[in-house]
Structure formats: C-alpha cells, structure tokens
Scaffold this active site. Structure first.
Site, PDB file in Angstrom:
ATOM      1  N   HIS A   1       2.084   4.398  -3.018  1.00 37.37           N
ATOM      2  CA  HIS A   1       1.935   5.592  -2.887  1.00 37.37           C
ATOM      3  C   HIS A   1       3.524   6.180  -3.595  1.00 37.37           C
ATOM      4  O   HIS A   1       3.048   7.376  -4.285  1.00 37.37           O
ATOM      5  CB  HIS A   1       1.595   6.042  -1.589  1.00 37.37           C
ATOM      6  CG  HIS A   1       0.347   6.006  -1.006  1.00 37.37           C
ATOM      7  ND1 HIS A   1      -0.704   6.427  -1.707  1.00 37.37           N
ATOM      8  CD2 HIS A   1      -0.156   5.266  -0.102  1.00 37.37           C
ATOM      9  CE1 HIS A   1      -1.944   6.116  -0.775  1.00 37.37           C
ATOM     10  NE2 HIS A   1      -1.474   5.522  -0.038  1.00 37.37           N
TER      11      HIS A   1
ATOM     12  N   HIS B   1       0.822  -1.130  -0.077  1.00 35.19           N
ATOM     13  CA  HIS B   1      -0.180   0.032   0.050  1.00 35.19           C
ATOM     14  C   HIS B   1       0.590   1.234   0.022  1.00 35.19           C
ATOM     15  O   HIS B   1       0.764   2.234  -0.689  1.00 35.19           O
ATOM     16  CB  HIS B   1      -0.842  -0.087   1.155  1.00 35.19           C
ATOM     17  CG  HIS B   1      -1.804   1.172   1.315  1.00 35.19           C
ATOM     18  ND1 HIS B   1      -3.233   0.981   1.197  1.00 35.19           N
ATOM     19  CD2 HIS B   1      -1.565   2.363   1.600  1.00 35.19           C
ATOM     20  CE1 HIS B   1      -3.745   2.355   1.425  1.00 35.19           C
ATOM     21  NE2 HIS B   1      -2.764   3.220   1.574  1.00 35.19           N
ATOM     22  N   GLU B   2       1.858   1.309   1.023  1.00 36.45           N
ATOM     23  CA  GLU B   2       2.736   2.469   1.043  1.00 36.45           C
ATOM     24  C   GLU B   2       3.610   2.534  -0.061  1.00 36.45           C
ATOM     25  O   GLU B   2       3.871   3.634  -0.720  1.00 36.45           O
ATOM     26  CB  GLU B   2       3.272   2.636   2.521  1.00 36.45           C
ATOM     27  CG  GLU B   2       2.648   2.595   3.480  1.00 36.45           C
ATOM     28  CD  GLU B   2       1.449   3.654   3.463  1.00 36.45           C
ATOM     29  OE1 GLU B   2       1.537   4.721   2.993  1.00 36.45           O
ATOM     30  OE2 GLU B   2       0.337   3.344   4.153  1.00 36.45           O
TER      31      GLU B   2
END
Length: 168
Positions: free
Chosen positions: A82, A78-79
C-alpha cells in the site's frame, strides 16, 4: 484495555521481513524508498493498516503474537505494498491493479485482500440485529449509533432496515 508487549524476537522478525521486501521493491522499481515507521498499535480485528501520508504501518500486536510467521509473511508485505503504491502512483484504488501488481510482480507475494486469522481474542462485543432475510451481528459502535439515532443500517441482500433482535 491491556497492552500486549511483543517479544523483541517477533518485532525483529517483522523488521527483517520489511527490510527484505523493501530492498526487493527498491531494486525492482529503481527507487530508494526509506524504511516506513512500524507501530504495533492496530486494534480490533484488523491485522494492519498503512498510513500513506505518514509513511507508517500499524500492525495488530495480538494477532501478530497469536499467528507469528504466517502473519509476518502475509500482513507486512500487504501493508508495505500500500505504501509503495502510494509513492509510485499516488492515490489509487486500495486493492486495485497497481496494488496487485506490486504484491505479485514486485514483492512476489499472493495478492490477498483480507486475512483469515482467528479473531476471537480481539473481537469486541456484538449485538444481534435482524432484517427480512437473516440475522446480523453489529459492533458496539454501530449499535450505539443506532441507539443515538445517528445512523440506520440496511441489509445488503434484501435492503430492509436492521432492527435489534429482541429474542436474544
């Protein structure tokens, strides 16, 4: 506040997952993005945060220790997504179509915006406030802003001003 020292095996599992996902992304995007810095300093109920311009991700050590592999499998990609989206597209909507594409098509992970980990162990003190339709739990930061008359908060449902619930 007590600092949690993560076992080396857990830290290594995070690094292994990051390297696996980064290699997958670099191959798919025909890129050579470097490994981002990882720290375990995220606090509160947030599982992780991507610091785009610093090429860094911060992970919550307490939630990582409590949730292990499910945390690694969900939060690390998820990170990373980004960070990759920022390098590929610049500043765009955090969980918009580019991020969803990066998660699902490039990393092969379900694009969930929020985690569902139990946060009881990391949740700070809350204060009960009421509006015309319900009771709200505000963080100590928001409570103190109200006391200092720096902010006021309204209910998203009914629009009325939140007032400290004196009955608690």
């Amino acid at each position: 506040m007590k600092t949690l020292r993560l076992p080396i095996a857990i830290q290594q599992a995070v690094i292994d997952r990051l390297r696996l996902d980064l290699a997958k992304a670099n191959a798919s995007l025909n890129a050579n993005y470097p490994e981002p810095k990882i720290s375990f300093r995220q606090r509160g109920t947030t599982a992780g945060t991507a610091y785009l311009s610093q090429w860094e991700m911060r992970l919550n050590a307490v939630l990582l220790a409590e949730n292990g592999q499910p945390f690694i499998d969900e939060v690390v990609p998820h990170e990373l997504a980004h960070l990759l989206v920022y390098r590929q597209f610049g500043r765009v909507s955090p969980h918009g179509p580019q991020w969803r594409w990066m998660m699902e098509e490039v990393l092969g992970v379900s694009a969930c915006r929020t985690h569902r980990f139990d946060v009881a162990s990391v949740q700070g003190k809350t204060f009960s406030y009421r509006c015309d339709c319900q009771i709200h739990q505000l963080t100590i930061r928001r409570h103190n802003r109200i006391l200092r008359k720096e902010s006021e908060y309204r209910c998203r449902q009914c629009g009325s001003l939140l007032k400290l619930n004196e009955t608690d």
